[in-house]
Write a protein that holds these residues in place. Structure first.
Motif, PDB file in Angstrom:
ATOM      1  N   MET A   1      88.106  31.582  28.539  1.00 50.85           N
ATOM      2  CA  MET A   1      89.001  32.467  29.306  1.00 50.85           C
ATOM      3  C   MET A   1      89.995  31.617  30.089  1.00 50.85           C
ATOM      4  O   MET A   1      89.634  30.635  30.736  1.00 50.85           O
ATOM      5  CB  MET A   1      88.189  33.346  30.254  1.00 50.85           C
ATOM      6  CG  MET A   1      89.026  34.323  31.053  1.00 50.85           C
ATOM      7  SD  MET A   1      88.060  35.591  31.893  1.00 50.85           S
ATOM      8  CE  MET A   1      86.966  34.611  32.913  1.00 50.85           C
ATOM      9  N   ALA A   6      91.615  35.545  33.544  1.00 53.39           N
ATOM     10  CA  ALA A   6      90.663  35.774  34.633  1.00 53.39           C
ATOM     11  C   ALA A   6      91.279  36.657  35.707  1.00 53.39           C
ATOM     12  O   ALA A   6      90.622  37.570  36.233  1.00 53.39           O
ATOM     13  CB  ALA A   6      90.225  34.438  35.224  1.00 53.39           C
ATOM     14  N   ARG A   9      91.205  40.190  34.599  1.00 54.03           N
ATOM     15  CA  ARG A   9      89.916  40.643  34.081  1.00 54.03           C
ATOM     16  C   ARG A   9      89.317  41.786  34.902  1.00 54.03           C
ATOM     17  O   ARG A   9      88.651  42.672  34.359  1.00 54.03           O
ATOM     18  CB  ARG A   9      88.956  39.453  34.046  1.00 54.03           C
ATOM     19  CG  ARG A   9      87.603  39.709  33.406  1.00 54.03           C
ATOM     20  CD  ARG A   9      86.793  38.420  33.467  1.00 54.03           C
ATOM     21  NE  ARG A   9      85.459  38.531  32.911  1.00 54.03           N
ATOM     22  CZ  ARG A   9      85.126  38.222  31.669  1.00 54.03           C
ATOM     23  NH1 ARG A   9      86.065  37.821  30.819  1.00 54.03           N
ATOM     24  NH2 ARG A   9      83.875  38.311  31.240  1.00 54.03           N
ATOM     25  N   GLU A  40      92.275  26.707  30.549  1.00 54.38           N
ATOM     26  CA  GLU A  40      90.962  27.303  30.341  1.00 54.38           C
ATOM     27  C   GLU A  40      90.043  27.041  31.535  1.00 54.38           C
ATOM     28  O   GLU A  40      90.055  25.959  32.116  1.00 54.38           O
ATOM     29  CB  GLU A  40      90.317  26.729  29.077  1.00 54.38           C
ATOM     30  CG  GLU A  40      91.002  27.124  27.781  1.00 54.38           C
ATOM     31  CD  GLU A  40      90.684  28.560  27.377  1.00 54.38           C
ATOM     32  OE1 GLU A  40      89.602  29.068  27.783  1.00 54.38           O
ATOM     33  OE2 GLU A  40      91.504  29.172  26.671  1.00 54.38           O
ATOM     34  N   LEU A  41      89.253  28.055  31.857  1.00 50.68           N
ATOM     35  CA  LEU A  41      88.280  27.906  32.944  1.00 50.68           C
ATOM     36  C   LEU A  41      86.986  27.301  32.401  1.00 50.68           C
ATOM     37  O   LEU A  41      86.523  27.683  31.320  1.00 50.68           O
ATOM     38  CB  LEU A  41      87.945  29.263  33.557  1.00 50.68           C
ATOM     39  CG  LEU A  41      89.048  30.077  34.225  1.00 50.68           C
ATOM     40  CD1 LEU A  41      88.454  31.376  34.776  1.00 50.68           C
ATOM     41  CD2 LEU A  41      89.700  29.295  35.330  1.00 50.68           C
ATOM     42  N   GLN A  43      83.026  27.114  32.004  1.00 47.02           N
ATOM     43  CA  GLN A  43      82.120  28.256  31.915  1.00 47.02           C
ATOM     44  C   GLN A  43      81.444  28.570  33.246  1.00 47.02           C
ATOM     45  O   GLN A  43      81.257  29.746  33.601  1.00 47.02           O
ATOM     46  CB  GLN A  43      81.059  27.999  30.836  1.00 47.02           C
ATOM     47  CG  GLN A  43      81.587  28.142  29.422  1.00 47.02           C
ATOM     48  CD  GLN A  43      80.473  28.128  28.392  1.00 47.02           C
ATOM     49  OE1 GLN A  43      79.362  27.656  28.669  1.00 47.02           O
ATOM     50  NE2 GLN A  43      80.755  28.650  27.208  1.00 47.02           N
ATOM     51  N   GLU A  46      83.914  30.386  35.425  1.00 48.82           N
ATOM     52  CA  GLU A  46      84.080  31.764  34.952  1.00 48.82           C
ATOM     53  C   GLU A  46      82.928  32.644  35.433  1.00 48.82           C
ATOM     54  O   GLU A  46      83.146  33.763  35.928  1.00 48.82           O
ATOM     55  CB  GLU A  46      84.139  31.772  33.427  1.00 48.82           C
ATOM     56  CG  GLU A  46      84.343  33.146  32.823  1.00 48.82           C
ATOM     57  CD  GLU A  46      84.430  33.095  31.303  1.00 48.82           C
ATOM     58  OE1 GLU A  46      84.156  34.154  30.672  1.00 48.82           O
ATOM     59  OE2 GLU A  46      84.752  32.028  30.750  1.00 48.82           O
ATOM     60  N   ASP A  50      83.280  35.731  38.124  1.00 53.35           N
ATOM     61  CA  ASP A  50      82.867  37.090  37.768  1.00 53.35           C
ATOM     62  C   ASP A  50      81.860  37.642  38.776  1.00 53.35           C
ATOM     63  O   ASP A  50      81.907  38.831  39.130  1.00 53.35           O
ATOM     64  CB  ASP A  50      82.258  37.106  36.370  1.00 53.35           C
ATOM     65  CG  ASP A  50      83.312  37.029  35.268  1.00 53.35           C
ATOM     66  OD1 ASP A  50      84.500  37.274  35.564  1.00 53.35           O
ATOM     67  OD2 ASP A  50      82.947  36.728  34.118  1.00 53.35           O
TER      68      ASP A  50
END
Length: 272
Positions: A1, A6, A9, A40-41, A43, A46, A50
């Protein structure tokens, strides 16, 4: 992502998403978000983002998610053990600095200090003063001590209820407090940020005036001649608090309104 993905999202305001993303990834800057939205983030970032977004969507205050809130131009650490600093309380700081000479030695105490915003700010703005702070919550005092250390403020912290932990002979030029003043059944306690803040710092579980009564009644014995009592209270409590101050024998009693035109701070002075 990617960064841009993000930010889109979750159904959060873009500024909040940015702040939460930067909190989840401390090395990320506003410039990087703008300049490299395709980045890119990792993981773990991310997942952390979230989780923060889900908590925010559930209503948790941004201040608790980020762990800090600005007050009087300084960043204060906060946690669910303390109230979130609010700009209305800055009126109390301004009044204290206007009524008590900040360049002369004076003694002040902040009753129910919470995160320490009043005591720490006064100690930094008036370095000639000796400032103390009291709170009945050990968890709140830990937050306040951390803020004092981080900001370089010398404050004498004491655990206990209102005047109880102070030396019996101590007299103060300023007693300041932002005590619990919301009525037990007030619907606001179940709304917005208040749902997540410590209930004991919001309400006296009575009519909203119990703590203010105790503070006002005990002030004359603790104030030096000419010393000031200053308390923050609810928008509809000005007349009641002025009555408490007058009953305690305080002079020059006055209620000051906030920027929204609501009664917010009541002050009074001991004779002398």
């Amino acid at each position: 992502m990617t960064i841009e993905q993000a930010l889109r999202r979750h159904s959060l305001p873009r500024l909040e998403s940015r702040m939460l993303l930067m909190h989840a990834w401390p090395e990320l800057t506003h410039a990087a978000i703008i300049g490299y939205p395709e980045r890119e983030l990792p993981q773990d970032v991310e997942a952390a983002f979230d989780a923060l977004a889900a908590r925010r969507l559930a209503g948790e205050p941004m201040a608790y998610l980020l762990g800090a809130r600005e007050f009087y131009g300084r960043d204060f650490k906060v946690s669910p053990a303390v109230l979130i600093p609010r700009p209305e309380t800055e009126h109390l700081i301004e009044l204290a600095l206007a009524k008590v000479d900040k360049n002369a030695p004076a003694r002040g105490v902040d009753l129910g200090t919470g995160s320490g915003i009043i005591a720490v700010t006064l100690a930094l703005e008036a370095p000639a003063w000796t400032v103390g702070a009291v709170d009945v919550s050990a968890e709140a005092l830990a937050v306040a001590r951390g803020n004092a250390e981080a900001l370089g403020a010398g404050v004498d912290f004491r655990l206990g209820s209102w005047y109880a932990p102070l030396e019996p002979t101590a007299r103060f030029d300023l007693i300041a407090s932002n005590p619990p003043y919301i009525e037990r059944d007030d619907h606001h306690l179940a709304e917005g940020d208040l749902r997540f803040e410590p209930r004991g710092a919001l309400t006296d579980e009575a009519d909203g005036l119990a703590c203010l009564r105790e503070i006002a009644a005990g002030a004359p014995a603790r104030l030096a001649a000419g010393g000031w009592l200053m308390v923050e209270h609810g928008y509809d409590q000005g007349a009641a608090v002025r009555g408490l101050f007058a009953a305690a024998g305080l002079l020059a009693v006055e209620t000051i309104r906030d920027l929204a035109g609501q009664d917010r701070i009541t002050i009074g002075r001991k004779a002398g």
